[in-house]
Design a protein around this motif. Structure first.
Motif, PDB file in Angstrom:
ATOM      1  N   ILE A   9      -4.795   5.157  13.719  1.00 57.76           N
ATOM      2  CA  ILE A   9      -5.952   4.423  14.243  1.00 57.76           C
ATOM      3  C   ILE A   9      -6.679   3.721  13.104  1.00 57.76           C
ATOM      4  N   ILE A  10      -6.877   4.421  11.987  1.00 61.76           N
ATOM      5  CA  ILE A  10      -7.330   3.781  10.742  1.00 61.76           C
ATOM      6  C   ILE A  10      -6.054   3.604   9.921  1.00 61.76           C
ATOM      7  N   PRO A  11      -5.469   2.407   9.927  1.00 63.84           N
ATOM      8  CA  PRO A  11      -4.063   2.201   9.525  1.00 63.84           C
ATOM      9  C   PRO A  11      -3.774   2.170   8.018  1.00 63.84           C
ATOM     10  N   CYS A  12      -3.946   3.308   7.354  1.00 65.69           N
ATOM     11  CA  CYS A  12      -3.623   3.349   5.926  1.00 65.69           C
ATOM     12  C   CYS A  12      -2.126   3.198   5.683  1.00 65.69           C
ATOM     13  N   HIS A  13      -1.310   3.316   6.734  1.00 64.74           N
ATOM     14  CA  HIS A  13       0.133   3.114   6.561  1.00 64.74           C
ATOM     15  C   HIS A  13       0.460   1.645   6.269  1.00 64.74           C
ATOM     16  N   ARG A  14      -0.497   0.743   6.480  1.00 59.22           N
ATOM     17  CA  ARG A  14      -0.253  -0.687   6.239  1.00 59.22           C
ATOM     18  C   ARG A  14      -0.539  -1.103   4.798  1.00 59.22           C
ATOM     19  N   VAL A  15      -0.825  -0.141   3.932  1.00 61.80           N
ATOM     20  CA  VAL A  15      -1.105  -0.444   2.523  1.00 61.80           C
ATOM     21  C   VAL A  15       0.071   0.025   1.666  1.00 61.80           C
ATOM     22  N   ILE A  16       0.594  -0.894   0.838  1.00 62.02           N
ATOM     23  CA  ILE A  16       1.738  -0.585  -0.018  1.00 62.02           C
ATOM     24  C   ILE A  16       1.392  -0.922  -1.462  1.00 62.02           C
ATOM     25  N   GLY A  17       2.303  -0.589  -2.372  1.00 62.70           N
ATOM     26  CA  GLY A  17       2.084  -0.884  -3.781  1.00 62.70           C
ATOM     27  C   GLY A  17       2.230  -2.364  -4.069  1.00 62.70           C
ATOM     28  N   SER A  18       1.681  -2.806  -5.203  1.00 64.17           N
ATOM     29  CA  SER A  18       1.749  -4.232  -5.590  1.00 64.17           C
ATOM     30  C   SER A  18       3.186  -4.693  -5.800  1.00 64.17           C
ATOM     31  N   ASN A  19       4.095  -3.747  -6.106  1.00 61.60           N
ATOM     32  CA  ASN A  19       5.505  -4.083  -6.304  1.00 61.60           C
ATOM     33  C   ASN A  19       6.286  -4.101  -5.002  1.00 61.60           C
ATOM     34  N   GLY A  20       5.572  -3.917  -3.894  1.00 60.55           N
ATOM     35  CA  GLY A  20       6.228  -3.948  -2.588  1.00 60.55           C
ATOM     36  C   GLY A  20       6.814  -2.622  -2.166  1.00 60.55           C
ATOM     37  N   GLN A  21       6.683  -1.602  -3.011  1.00 61.37           N
ATOM     38  CA  GLN A  21       7.240  -0.289  -2.705  1.00 61.37           C
ATOM     39  C   GLN A  21       6.242   0.544  -1.918  1.00 61.37           C
ATOM     40  N   LEU A  22       6.779   1.452  -1.098  1.00 57.57           N
ATOM     41  CA  LEU A  22       5.910   2.371  -0.373  1.00 57.57           C
ATOM     42  C   LEU A  22       5.330   3.385  -1.350  1.00 57.57           C
ATOM     43  N   THR A  23       4.063   3.681  -1.181  1.00 61.47           N
ATOM     44  CA  THR A  23       3.427   4.714  -1.998  1.00 61.47           C
ATOM     45  C   THR A  23       2.786   5.736  -1.065  1.00 61.47           C
ATOM     46  N   GLY A  24       2.135   6.727  -1.640  1.00 58.58           N
ATOM     47  CA  GLY A  24       1.648   7.899  -0.933  1.00 58.58           C
ATOM     48  C   GLY A  24       1.201   7.731   0.502  1.00 58.58           C
ATOM     49  N   TYR A  25       1.610   8.669   1.338  1.00 57.64           N
ATOM     50  CA  TYR A  25       1.185   8.712   2.737  1.00 57.64           C
ATOM     51  C   TYR A  25       1.220  10.162   3.171  1.00 57.64           C
ATOM     52  N   GLY A  26       0.100  10.661   3.731  1.00 59.93           N
ATOM     53  CA  GLY A  26       0.003  12.069   4.077  1.00 59.93           C
ATOM     54  C   GLY A  26       1.088  12.545   5.027  1.00 59.93           C
ATOM     55  N   GLY A  27       1.543  11.660   5.912  1.00 57.77           N
ATOM     56  CA  GLY A  27       2.578  12.040   6.871  1.00 57.77           C
ATOM     57  C   GLY A  27       3.978  11.908   6.325  1.00 57.77           C
ATOM     58  N   GLY A  28       4.112  11.446   5.069  1.00 54.29           N
ATOM     59  CA  GLY A  28       5.433  11.265   4.469  1.00 54.29           C
ATOM     60  C   GLY A  28       5.865   9.806   4.490  1.00 54.29           C
ATOM     61  N   LEU A  29       6.587   9.404   3.446  1.00 53.03           N
ATOM     62  CA  LEU A  29       6.994   8.002   3.333  1.00 53.03           C
ATOM     63  C   LEU A  29       7.935   7.563   4.447  1.00 53.03           C
ATOM     64  N   ALA A  30       8.747   8.498   4.959  1.00 50.62           N
ATOM     65  CA  ALA A  30       9.658   8.136   6.054  1.00 50.62           C
ATOM     66  C   ALA A  30       8.868   7.707   7.286  1.00 50.62           C
ATOM     67  N   ARG A  31       7.786   8.415   7.560  1.00 50.92           N
ATOM     68  CA  ARG A  31       6.952   8.036   8.707  1.00 50.92           C
ATOM     69  C   ARG A  31       6.222   6.725   8.428  1.00 50.92           C
ATOM     70  N   LYS A  32       5.760   6.537   7.199  1.00 51.19           N
ATOM     71  CA  LYS A  32       5.075   5.300   6.846  1.00 51.19           C
ATOM     72  C   LYS A  32       5.995   4.102   7.070  1.00 51.19           C
ATOM     73  N   GLN A  33       7.235   4.219   6.623  1.00 55.25           N
ATOM     74  CA  GLN A  33       8.201   3.136   6.815  1.00 55.25           C
ATOM     75  C   GLN A  33       8.470   2.916   8.300  1.00 55.25           C
ATOM     76  N   TRP A  34       8.568   4.020   9.053  1.00 52.84           N
ATOM     77  CA  TRP A  34       8.823   3.916  10.490  1.00 52.84           C
ATOM     78  C   TRP A  34       7.702   3.139  11.174  1.00 52.84           C
TER      79      TRP A  34
END
Length: 355
Positions: free
Chosen positions: A317-342
């Protein structure tokens, strides 16, 4: 990430898999080495040979080991969804919040108390009886707020004495029922999603937590939330939780891109600014921590912004999953990077289908 290694436990799980035992749904996940998929106990697919199996305790462990969710049993969606007997027990309890649902009453409805007990202990960390007590106390709290007397509230909610009611109320809420006006109850419930079950919390003001049940530091978040709101977490449900449940289901079904449920997110002034900034990131888009800092007119606060994102307790609902690193790589996500990518992929797919 570790598979189960105890030989006796593995054999027990394999027997449960062969029997499609519903009481083990959510207790283990089986990875099939020959197909690289993983399933729940009740999967209808052809059973693998014992030597081709690996067992895991969480969805995350199976995903981290490289297994894909089975398309037949959909383990990430149904992983910890309660077996039918548990669903029936919860329904009876919620339909009769003022009645103690005993083991004998469960058996009258062809419900095994053992299955219910095992599921609650595994998924909530409490007994079914404790779960019921919390619902009854929430019911009593709502009645006290309307001006109902403590005596009437106690007896109408099935308590045989005022002292028994006061003892249970104080044990759960941490205050005497006479101080109900100062209580700030934080209700907690559970919902399932295609990428795993989540806990959801709400006060009278709105949703204050939405996190995957296997999120690291979840217990710490619960303690912080109770301290910040000067309240206590008990199991229950209110209109905010009901609305959020509908909106989350619509989000995963690709039918919702904007959430309207009210939020109650205590935090510092800076954290509030960061979370408000997160809510401006459009569905299907991504930004970076640096861009987020620049939007807040503080381009040097990248690390502080990332840290504030990490303190966000209301996933999706507060979409912190939409924030990535400046290099385009996924970075920290409490639910896990696999979920962030999903989640990122899910939104892009929905947007592309609408174009």
């Amino acid at each position: 990430m570790m598979p189960v290694t105890d030989r006796i436990e593995i054999q027990k799980y394999y027997r449960a898999l062969l029997a499609k035992d519903p009481s083990y749904v959510g207790i283990f996940y089986v990875g099939v080495k020959t197909t690289s998929i993983f399933c729940i106990a009740t999967c209808r697919a052809k059973k693998p040979k014992f030597e081709n199996t690996e067992f895991f305790r969480t969805v995350k462990d199976a995903l981290d080991a490289g297994y894909r969710p089975c398309k037949i049993c959909r383990p990430t969606e149904n992983a910890n969804e309660a077996p039918k007997q548990v669903i029936d027990a919860i329904r009876i309890s919620t339909e009769n919040p003022k009645i103690r649902i005993s083991d004998a009453l469960l058996r009258e409805h062809q419900i095994s108390p053992e299955i219910v007990r095992r599921w609650f202990k595994k998924n909530y960390g409490i007994t079914f009886q404790a779960y019921q007590r919390m619902y009854r106390i929430n019911q009593a709290y709502q009645e006290l707020k309307t001006g109902k007397t403590i005596m009437d509230t106690a007896f109408d909610n099935g308590y045989e004495s005022l002292s028994g009611f006061a003892y249970t109320y104080k044990k759960i809420v941490k205050k005497a029922p006479s101080n109900y006006s100062n209580d700030n109850l934080i209700l907690i419930n559970r919902l399932t999603t295609p990428i795993g079950p989540m806990f959801i919390c709400a006060t009278e003001q709105g949703i204050c937590l939405l996190e995957f049940v296997d999120r690291r530091m979840l217990e710490t978040e619960f303690r912080q939330l109770q301290n910040l709101l000067n309240g206590v977490i008990i199991f229950g449900e209110n209109n905010h939780i009901l609305q959020a449940r509908v909106e989350i289901n619509e989000y995963f079904a690709g039918k919702r891109t904007i959430f309207t449920v009210q939020l109650h997110t205590p935090g510092t002034h800076f954290q509030q600014a960061v979370w408000d900034c997160l809510k401006t990131i459009l569905y299907g888009e991504v930004t970076t921590y640096k861009q987020q800092a620049e939007k807040l007119n503080n381009s040097k606060a990248v690390r502080a912004v990332a840290r504030a994102n990490g303190f966000n307790r209301v996933a999706i609902i507060i979409p912190c999953h939409r924030v990535i690193g400046s290099n385009g790589q996924l970075t920290g996500y409490g639910g896990g990077l696999a979920r962030k990518q999903w989640l990122i992929n899910h939104e892009k797919i929905i947007i592309n289908h609408r174009c």
